[in-house]
Design an enzyme around this catalytic site. Structure first.
Site, PDB file in Angstrom:
ATOM      1  N   ARG A   6       2.911   4.826   0.946  1.00 18.35           N
ATOM      2  CA  ARG A   6       2.562   4.433  -0.421  1.00 18.35           C
ATOM      3  C   ARG A   6       3.132   3.058  -0.729  1.00 18.35           C
ATOM      4  NH1 ARG A   6       4.113   9.040  -4.600  1.00 18.35           N
ATOM      5  NH2 ARG A   6       3.266   7.475  -6.058  1.00 18.35           N
ATOM      6  N   CYS A  14      10.027   4.306  -8.445  1.00 21.94           N
ATOM      7  CA  CYS A  14       9.318   5.282  -7.614  1.00 21.94           C
ATOM      8  C   CYS A  14       7.906   5.406  -8.157  1.00 21.94           C
ATOM      9  CB  CYS A  14      10.057   6.625  -7.599  1.00 21.94           C
ATOM     10  SG  CYS A  14      10.269   7.372  -9.231  1.00 21.94           S
TER      11      CYS A  14
END
Length: 287
Positions: A186, A244
Site C-alpha cells: 500500500r 497509516c
C-alpha cells in the site's frame, strides 16, 4: 493495585480481575480491506466484565467525513462517562486481532489526559490461548454490561495529533520523520487503497514501518527489539509523525515508541484516508 500505563500481560490482568477501579474495554473494529476476520470476537467472546469501546459509533467525530477521527473533548468525555469510566479508573484495552485498534483507544485516552490505561499484550487471541476465563454472552442484556455513569473528565493534551497542513510542511522541511504504518504494498502504491476515492502511494519523504513489523504473533516485540527498529529507521533521532490508513495502526507505532521512551511523537489523525483523497497533496509511488 499497581497501575499500568503502556502494556499489561494476560497473566497480570488475570491477577487483578475484579479490582475496584479496573475497567476493561474491548476496542475491536471490523477488519479493513483484505484483513482476515478474527476467529473469536465480541459479543460471543469477551474478557470478564469487559465493556464495548465502539470506536466507529461512539468515539469518532460524528461530523467528519473521515473514518476514526478524534472527537471533541466534550464528546469524548460524555462517551467515556457512559462507559462508567472514572478519573481513578485503571483501564485495560484489548482487541480481537492481538494488537490492532486497541492502541488507538490507548492513544485517545492519553490524548485526553488519562495516563492509567494499558493495552493487553496479545489481546483476546492470546488471552484465549492461555485459557483465561471469558464471560458467556447470556450473562448480558443487549450484549452490554450495565454500568453506572462515571466521572471521567477529558483534559485535552497538546501535540498528540496533527493535521494535513502540518504533515505537508514536514514533507518539505523534513524536521520531523514521517512514518507510515501501512503494509508495504500500500505504501509503494502497488496495491489499491481499500477506501474508494483514495489514491495509492505515500507522502513525499515518508518512510515505511508496517505496524506488523513491531509484532510477533500479535504481541509487541521486546523493548530492545523495538528500540533497535526505531534506531535503524530514525538514525537522526528526529521527532516523528505516525500515519497509516485511518489513524488506527499509527497508534501501534506510537505505543511502541512510548514503550522505548521516545516521547516526541504525533499522530496524523486524518492519515492516508485524508491525504490520499485530497486533490492538492503530493503522492509518491515507488516499487
Amino acid at each position: 493495585m499497581t497501575y499500568f500505563q503502556q502494556l499489561i500481560s494476560c497473566v497480570d490482568l488475570h491477577a487483578i480481575l475484579g479490582s475496584e477501579n479496573l475497567v476493561i474495554l474491548d476496542a475491536s473494529i471490523p477488519p479493513v480491506g483484505n484483513m482476515e476476520a478474527p476467529e473469536n470476537s465480541w459479543p460471543e467472546y469477551r474478557i470478564p466484565s469487559a465493556r464495548r469501546f465502539d470506536l466507529n459509533k461512539d468515539f469518532s467525530d460524528p461530523i467528519s467525513t473521515l473514518p476514526h477521527t478524534m472527537p471533541t473533548s466534550e464528546h469524548f468525555e460524555q462517551a467515556a462517562k457512559a462507559l462508567g469510566i472514572n478519573q481513578q479508573s485503571q483501564i485495560v484495552v484489548y482487541d480481537d486481532l492481538g494488537l490492532f485498534s486497541a492502541a488507538r483507544a490507548w492513544y485517545m485516552f492519553r490524548a485526553m489526559g488519562h495516563k492509567n490505561i494499558a493495552v493487553l499484550d496479545g489481546g483476546l487471541p492470546y488471552w484465549l490461548k492461555l485459557k483465561k476465563p471469558i464471560d458467556e454472552r447470556s450473562n448480558f442484556i443487549d450484549d452490554t454490561p450495565k454500568v453506572v455513569a462515571g466521572n471521567f473528565v477529558a483534559k485535552a493534551q497538546v501535540d498528540f495529533f496533527c493535521n494535513w497542513q502540518d504533515v505537508e510542511a514536514q514533507t518539505r522541511s523534513q524536521v520531523n520523520l514521517i512514518l507510515d504504518a501501512r503494509a508495504n504494498r500500500r505504501f509503494t502504491g502497488a496495491d489499491a487503497e481499500p477506501r474508494s476515492g483514495v489514491r495509492s502511494g505515500h507522502m513525499p519523504n515518508a518512510k515505511n514501518l508496517p505496524y506488523n513489523d513491531l509484532l510477533t504473533h500479535g504481541r509487541l516485540k521486546s523493548p530492545d527489539e523495538l528500540a533497535e527498529i526505531f534506531t535503524d529507521i530514525n538514525t537522526d533521532k528526529k521527532a516523528m509523525i505516525m500515519t497509516c490508513g485511518s489513524g488506527v495502526t499509527a497508534c501501534v507505532l506510537a505505543l511502541a515508541a512510548d514503550i522505548v521512551n521516545i516521547k516526541d511523537v504525533r499522530v496524523y489523525d486524518g492519515s492516508w484516508s485524508e491525504w490520499g483523497s485530497l486533490t492538492h497533496t503530493e503522492v509518491v509511488t515507488s516499487t
